[in-house]
Enzyme design. Structure first.
Site, PDB file in Angstrom:
ATOM      1  N   GLY A 232      67.562  17.279  48.556  1.00 26.51           N
ATOM      2  CA  GLY A 232      67.893  15.930  48.073  1.00 26.51           C
ATOM      3  C   GLY A 232      68.521  15.122  49.191  1.00 26.51           C
TER       4      GLY A 232
ATOM      5  N   MET B 271      76.200  13.887  38.771  1.00 30.90           N
ATOM      6  CA  MET B 271      75.463  15.011  39.356  1.00 30.90           C
ATOM      7  C   MET B 271      76.391  16.221  39.556  1.00 30.90           C
ATOM      8  SD  MET B 271      72.590  13.498  41.877  1.00 30.90           S
ATOM      9  CE  MET B 271      71.087  12.777  41.208  1.00 30.90           C
TER      10      MET B 271
ATOM     11  N   ARG C 211      79.547   5.450  23.716  1.00 35.51           N
ATOM     12  CA  ARG C 211      78.431   5.055  24.591  1.00 35.51           C
ATOM     13  C   ARG C 211      78.302   6.067  25.725  1.00 35.51           C
ATOM     14  NH1 ARG C 211      77.687   2.227  20.836  1.00 35.51           N
ATOM     15  NH2 ARG C 211      77.400  -0.033  20.778  1.00 35.51           N
TER      16      ARG C 211
ATOM     17  N   GLU D 141      76.232  17.169  35.205  1.00 33.55           N
ATOM     18  CA  GLU D 141      74.925  17.410  34.565  1.00 33.55           C
ATOM     19  C   GLU D 141      74.745  18.885  34.184  1.00 33.55           C
ATOM     20  OE1 GLU D 141      71.851  16.543  37.475  1.00 33.55           O
ATOM     21  OE2 GLU D 141      72.894  17.733  38.976  1.00 33.55           O
TER      22      GLU D 141
ATOM     23  N   GLN E 218      74.321   7.751  42.765  1.00 36.62           N
ATOM     24  CA  GLN E 218      75.344   8.537  43.469  1.00 36.62           C
ATOM     25  C   GLN E 218      74.894   8.999  44.845  1.00 36.62           C
ATOM     26  OE1 GLN E 218      77.091  11.523  40.316  1.00 36.62           O
ATOM     27  NE2 GLN E 218      75.147  10.731  39.613  1.00 36.62           N
ATOM     28  N   ARG E 219      73.593   9.018  45.071  1.00 33.44           N
ATOM     29  CA  ARG E 219      73.065   9.564  46.322  1.00 33.44           C
ATOM     30  C   ARG E 219      72.550   8.491  47.273  1.00 33.44           C
ATOM     31  NH1 ARG E 219      69.146  14.352  44.645  1.00 33.44           N
ATOM     32  NH2 ARG E 219      67.618  12.996  45.582  1.00 33.44           N
TER      33      ARG E 219
ATOM     34  N   ASP F 122      76.871  17.367  46.289  1.00 38.05           N
ATOM     35  CA  ASP F 122      77.516  18.261  45.314  1.00 38.05           C
ATOM     36  C   ASP F 122      78.709  19.032  45.883  1.00 38.05           C
ATOM     37  OD1 ASP F 122      75.571  17.429  43.607  1.00 38.05           O
ATOM     38  OD2 ASP F 122      74.482  19.325  43.506  1.00 38.05           O
TER      39      ASP F 122
ATOM     40  N   THR G 142      75.238  17.944  51.258  1.00 36.88           N
ATOM     41  CA  THR G 142      74.963  17.813  49.815  1.00 36.88           C
ATOM     42  C   THR G 142      76.066  16.991  49.164  1.00 36.88           C
ATOM     43  OG1 THR G 142      74.918  18.870  47.639  1.00 36.88           O
ATOM     44  CG2 THR G 142      75.915  20.162  49.380  1.00 36.88           C
TER      45      THR G 142
HETATM   46  O1  F6P Z   1      71.264  17.208  45.853  1.00 36.94           O
HETATM   47  C1  F6P Z   1      71.737  17.904  44.742  1.00 36.94           C
HETATM   48  C2  F6P Z   1      71.485  17.105  43.523  1.00 36.94           C
HETATM   49  O2  F6P Z   1      72.143  15.920  43.719  1.00 36.94           O
HETATM   50  C3  F6P Z   1      71.895  17.788  42.216  1.00 36.94           C
HETATM   51  O3  F6P Z   1      73.187  17.481  41.794  1.00 36.94           O
HETATM   52  C4  F6P Z   1      70.858  17.272  41.264  1.00 36.94           C
HETATM   53  O4  F6P Z   1      70.623  18.175  40.215  1.00 36.94           O
HETATM   54  C5  F6P Z   1      69.655  17.147  42.108  1.00 36.94           C
HETATM   55  O5  F6P Z   1      70.109  16.836  43.392  1.00 36.94           O
HETATM   56  C6  F6P Z   1      68.663  16.123  41.606  1.00 36.94           C
HETATM   57  O6  F6P Z   1      67.764  15.807  42.618  1.00 36.94           O
HETATM   58  P1  F6P Z   1      66.282  15.281  42.448  1.00 36.94           P
HETATM   59  O7  F6P Z   1      66.248  14.380  41.261  1.00 36.94           O
HETATM   60  O8  F6P Z   1      66.037  14.588  43.730  1.00 36.94           O
HETATM   61  O9  F6P Z   1      65.412  16.471  42.281  1.00 36.94           O
END
Ligand code: F6P
Length: 355
Positions: free
Chosen positions: A11, A169, A267, A222, A275-276, A127, A125
Site C-alpha cells: 500500500g 485503517m 452515525r 478496521e 488516511q494514506r 499502520d 506503513t
Molecule cells: O497499508 C496497510 C493498509 O493501510 C491496511 O491498514 C489496509 O487494510 C490496507 O492497507 C488497505 O489497502 P488497499 O485498499 O490498498 O488494499
C-alpha cells in the site's frame, strides 16, 4: 557499487517519495547510478524500469504516493517469477536493491537476500506494525489526518447529541486508532489486539450519558473484532497475493448495534484511503529522508539483508528477519492510557461480564 535499483511495494504511504529522493541524492554523491523499478516487485519481474537521477527527484519531497508506482505482487507465488527477477537483475546490471515496504514487501526482500541478492529494506506503513523499528514513516501523517477527523466529528456529534463511530485503517494492529484516539479524545477505542464485548462497549457509552454527556466518539480499527466471533469484518473473501482479505464493515456493524442498544442516534464515518493519501507531515519527511540516507550507507558498507530502523532518536539497522518475523502490536500501556477516558463501567458489571 555502480547501479542501485529502488522499488516501493504494498500500500502506498506518505513519505515514499522522500525516501526515493534521499536514496537518489545520496547515491549520486557516491557517483552511483540509480534505476527506478516500477510497481514494486512487478517491475523487477517484467523488467519495467526507469533510469532515475537527481533531476527526476527534484520537487517530489512533499508529494504523496510514489513516483515509481506500487503493487502487491508476490514473486514467490509463481516460481518462474523469481527466475525472471534474477534474469532482470543481471540484464539491467543492478548491483543492489533498496526495497521500501511493509511486512509483505520486506518478507520478499528477505527471501531474495537469502538467495544471495544484495538488498536492504526501508520500513513503510501507515499502520506502524512493523517490528524492529519504533516508527515507520507514513504513520505520523495518518494519525494527523485521523486526529483532525476526530476533532471535526466531535463538533457535529456534540451539536446533534449523537454517537459517531469512526472506522480507521489497521488490519492487524490498532496503532492508528489508539494514538489518534488519544490525541482526539475518543470515548471508546476498539483495536484488533483486544476483541471487544459489545455489551461492555454499550455500557461504557451509557455511563457517559448517565454522567451528563450527550454525545460520544467511538474509534474502531478496521481489524477490530467482537469477542464472540473473534473474526474481523470483511468486504470480500477474495485474498491478495499475500493472503490478505479486504477488511471493512466493522464501523457500520457498531453503528447499527450501538444505535439499537442505546436508543441514541448514531452515525458512521469510514475514513479509508484519505488516511494514506496526500502530503507527508514534516516528521514523516524527515524520518523518510533519514531512512533513505541510512539505506545507502548500508549498501556502501555491504551490509545487506538489513532494514534501517528508528530506535529512540537514532537510525540503526536490524536484520530483515527481525522486521518481518512478527507484527508489532499496540503497547498495552498506551492502550491503558486511552482507557482512562472511556465511560466508567462499574466494577460489578465488569465482574458479571467476565464470569
Ligand atoms: O497499508 C496497510 C493498509 O493501510 C491496511 O491498514 C489496509 O487494510 C490496507 O492497507 C488497505 O489497502 P488497499 O485498499 O490498498 O488494499
Amino acid at each position: 557499487m555502480k547501479k542501485i535499483g529502488i522499488l516501493t511495494g504494498g500500500g502506498d504511504c506518505p513519505g515514499l517519495n522522500a525516501v526515493i529522493r534521499a536514496v537518489v541524492r545520496k547515491s549520486s554523491r557516491y557517483k552511483w547510478a540509480t534505476i527506478g523499478i516500477r510497481n514494486g516487485w512487478r517491475g523487477l519481474i517484467d523488467g519495467d524500469m526507469i533510469p532515475i537521477s537527481d533531476r527526476h527527484v527534484s520537487g517530489i519531497l512533499p508529494k504523496g504516493g510514489t513516483i515509481l508506482g506500487t503493487s502487491r505482487t508476490n514473486p514467490f507465488k509463481h516460481q518462474e517469477d523469481v527466475g525472471k527477477i534474477i534474469e532482470n537483475i543481471k540484464k539491467f546490471k543492478i548491483d543492489a536493491i533498496v526495497a521500501i515496504g511493509g511486512e509483505d514487501t520486506l518478507g520478499v526482500a528477505l527471501k531474495l537476500h537469502n538467495m544471495g541478492i544484495p538488498i536492504v529494506g526501508v520500513p513503510k506503513t501507515i499502520d506502524n506494525d512493523l517490528s524492529g523499528t519504533d516508527f515507520t514513516f507514513g504513520f505520523d501523517t495518518a494519525i494527523s489526518i485521523v486526529t483532525e477527523a476526530i476533532d471535526r466529528l466531535h463538533t457535529t456529534a456534540e451539536s446533534h447529541h449523537r454517537v459517531i463511530v469512526l472506522e480507521v485503517m489497521g488490519r492487524h494492529a490498532g496503532w492508528i486508532a489508539t494514538i489518534a484516539g488519544i490525541a482526539g479524545g475518543a470515548d471508546e477505542i476498539l483495536i484488533p489486539e483486544k476483541p471487544f464485548d459489545l455489551n461492555l462497549v454499550c455500557k461504557s457509552l451509557k455511563a457517559r450519558y448517565n454522567g451528563g454527556k450527550t454525545f460520544s466518539i467511538v474509534v474502531a480499527s478496521e481489524g477490530a473484532k467482537p469477542k464472540e466471533t473473534d473474526k474481523p469484518s470483511t468486504l470480500t473473501e477474495e485474498k491478495d497475493a499475500f493472503g490478505h482479505v479486504r477488511l471493512g464493515g466493522i464501523g457500520n456493524f457498531l453503528g447499527k448495534e450501538i444505535g439499537k442498544r442505546l436508543g441514541v442516534e448514531t452515525r458512521v464515518t469510514v475514513l479509508g484511503h484519505v488516511q494514506r493519501g496526500g502530503t507527508p507531515t514534516a516528521y514523516d519527511r524527515v524520518l523518510a529522508t533519514r531512512f533513505g540516507i541510512a539505506a545507502v550507507e548500508l549498501l556502501k558498507d555491504g551490509n545487506y539483508g538489513k532494514m534501517v530502523a528508528l530506535k529512540g532518536n537514532k537510525i540503526v539497522s536490524v536484520g530483515l528477519e527481525e522486521a518481518v518475523s512478527e507484527l508489532k502490536t499496540v503497547d498495552m500501556e498506551l492502550y491503558d492510557i486511552a482507557k482512562v477516558f472511556f465511560g466508567k463501567v462499574e466494577i460489578e458489571e465488569l465482574v458479571d461480564n467476565l464470569s
